[in-house]
Motif scaffolding. Sequence first.
Motif, PDB file in Angstrom:
ATOM      1  N   ASP A 243      65.847  13.376  34.201  1.00  0.00           N
ATOM      2  CA  ASP A 243      66.963  14.155  34.733  1.00  0.00           C
ATOM      3  C   ASP A 243      67.287  13.735  36.157  1.00  0.00           C
ATOM      4  O   ASP A 243      68.462  13.611  36.529  1.00  0.00           O
ATOM      5  N   TYR A 244      66.247  13.540  36.971  1.00  0.00           N
ATOM      6  CA  TYR A 244      66.460  13.063  38.339  1.00  0.00           C
ATOM      7  C   TYR A 244      67.170  11.707  38.331  1.00  0.00           C
ATOM      8  O   TYR A 244      68.093  11.466  39.106  1.00  0.00           O
ATOM      9  N   TYR A 245      66.708  10.821  37.471  1.00  0.00           N
ATOM     10  CA  TYR A 245      67.313   9.483  37.385  1.00  0.00           C
ATOM     11  C   TYR A 245      68.790   9.594  37.028  1.00  0.00           C
ATOM     12  O   TYR A 245      69.642   8.925  37.629  1.00  0.00           O
ATOM     13  N   ASP A 246      69.100  10.459  36.080  1.00  0.00           N
ATOM     14  CA  ASP A 246      70.490  10.573  35.628  1.00  0.00           C
ATOM     15  C   ASP A 246      71.395  11.113  36.731  1.00  0.00           C
ATOM     16  O   ASP A 246      72.579  10.773  36.770  1.00  0.00           O
ATOM     17  N   TYR A 247      70.826  11.923  37.631  1.00  0.00           N
ATOM     18  CA  TYR A 247      71.667  12.409  38.734  1.00  0.00           C
ATOM     19  C   TYR A 247      71.715  11.413  39.884  1.00  0.00           C
ATOM     20  O   TYR A 247      72.790  11.014  40.334  1.00  0.00           O
ATOM     21  N   GLY A 338      69.324  27.948  29.318  1.00  0.00           N
ATOM     22  CA  GLY A 338      69.590  26.573  28.929  1.00  0.00           C
ATOM     23  C   GLY A 338      69.650  25.558  30.041  1.00  0.00           C
ATOM     24  O   GLY A 338      69.791  24.366  29.785  1.00  0.00           O
ATOM     25  N   ALA A 339      69.543  25.989  31.295  1.00  0.00           N
ATOM     26  CA  ALA A 339      69.733  25.071  32.418  1.00  0.00           C
ATOM     27  C   ALA A 339      68.430  24.377  32.800  1.00  0.00           C
ATOM     28  O   ALA A 339      67.369  25.001  32.857  1.00  0.00           O
ATOM     29  N   SER A 340      68.530  23.075  33.090  1.00  0.00           N
ATOM     30  CA  SER A 340      67.413  22.321  33.638  1.00  0.00           C
ATOM     31  C   SER A 340      67.492  22.345  35.156  1.00  0.00           C
ATOM     32  O   SER A 340      68.434  22.910  35.736  1.00  0.00           O
ATOM     33  N   HIS A 341      66.529  21.723  35.805  1.00  0.00           N
ATOM     34  CA  HIS A 341      66.519  21.675  37.271  1.00  0.00           C
ATOM     35  C   HIS A 341      67.799  21.046  37.816  1.00  0.00           C
ATOM     36  O   HIS A 341      68.488  21.625  38.650  1.00  0.00           O
ATOM     37  N   CYS A 342      68.139  19.863  37.332  1.00  0.00           N
ATOM     38  CA  CYS A 342      69.291  19.134  37.870  1.00  0.00           C
ATOM     39  C   CYS A 342      70.625  19.683  37.394  1.00  0.00           C
ATOM     40  O   CYS A 342      71.665  19.353  37.979  1.00  0.00           O
ATOM     41  N   ASP A 343      70.625  20.514  36.363  1.00  0.00           N
ATOM     42  CA  ASP A 343      71.881  21.143  35.944  1.00  0.00           C
ATOM     43  C   ASP A 343      72.469  21.989  37.069  1.00  0.00           C
ATOM     44  O   ASP A 343      73.688  22.163  37.147  1.00  0.00           O
TER      45      ASP A 343
END
Length: 375
Positions: A243-247, A338-343
């Motif tokens: 997720d970090y990578y995608d952001y 439903g939210a992740s950290h980076c969401d």
Amino acid sequence: MKRVIFAAMLAVGLLTACNNSNKQTTDNNMKQELTLTQEWDKVFPLSEKVNHRKVTFETQYGLTLAADLYTPKDAEGKLAAIAISGPFGATKEQSSGLYAMRMAERGFVTLAFDPSYTGESSGEPRRTASPDINTEDFMAAVDYLSQLENVDAEKIGIIGICGWGGIALNAAAADPRIKATVASTMYDMTRVSGNGYFDSEDKEESRHAAREALAKQRLADPKAMAGGVVDPLPDDAPQFVKDYYDYYKTPRGYHARSGNSNDGWRAIGTQAYSNARFLYYINEIRSAVLVMHGEKAHSRYFGEAAYKYMVEGQAEGYNFAGKPNPVPENKQLLIIPGASHCDLYDGGYTELVGKGEAKNLIPWDELEEFFKTNL
């Protein structure tokens, strides 16, 4: 006793005289000229509903911070204001700027700033951190907002995102001028620096080994960089690393001045965080606080524990215990389904690289209501 009082008064008098005689010199030394990028270089488009300009302000540590000031168009009179920073290792062109712009659309004067030693702000060596200096960054932002003609100085709040969520709570505990605080998808940087993720290294042996490594690094190469989001991304990376990578590493959120998007922080840059526990007094925060976290965030335990300690004075992961909060009724914990950290950095997307449908998981309506109720 009289001698002690006299000595204290004498010391205060000498200090006051020294401060007055050197005030002009100090003021001049604190002002540093920064070269700020004037073109729009955020990871999000500029809203037509707001005005925007680049500004600078000084901290009590003699550092000059760069910031983006957003104001709602056609607004009149004195408005409530919000200072915003984070995530830890990011810049104002990323998540904090988006939060600032969206809240300005909703009627607030907002200030998204680069912390000391990062982004366009001053400070050498680059990308280093301190619990004291970073807490002062927020309080200096409140100083700046308080002096704007279009801001009501009695109605100032702050938002801290990710690692800056914990810093925001520390600032709120220290500064009663902060009337409302949001900690979004927060990390407690002192807890994770000293205990590791999920407190997996919460033992003397692990901390001692880390201290020895940092001590050696100080002599070997104190300016060496470490951290940043791993690149290339391993196939077996945990989901939150993906997720970090995608952001940070894709067009969704990459920025050239962001440490997280590039080579990270100084290897010894957060050394002071590992020996600190800076949320000790958050159970004494009397102003309003909203702790906001994603249901699926790997970091959720930071927010839930901080909220519990803030209200009850004790929580898992806190080796100290205090009294229950004197004003628990204005504290809220909001878990977003439903939210992740980076969401909660930008709302999230149904596909990678910010493609597909926007999930819009940042609860802007709830944030607006929280600040309008408490400012």
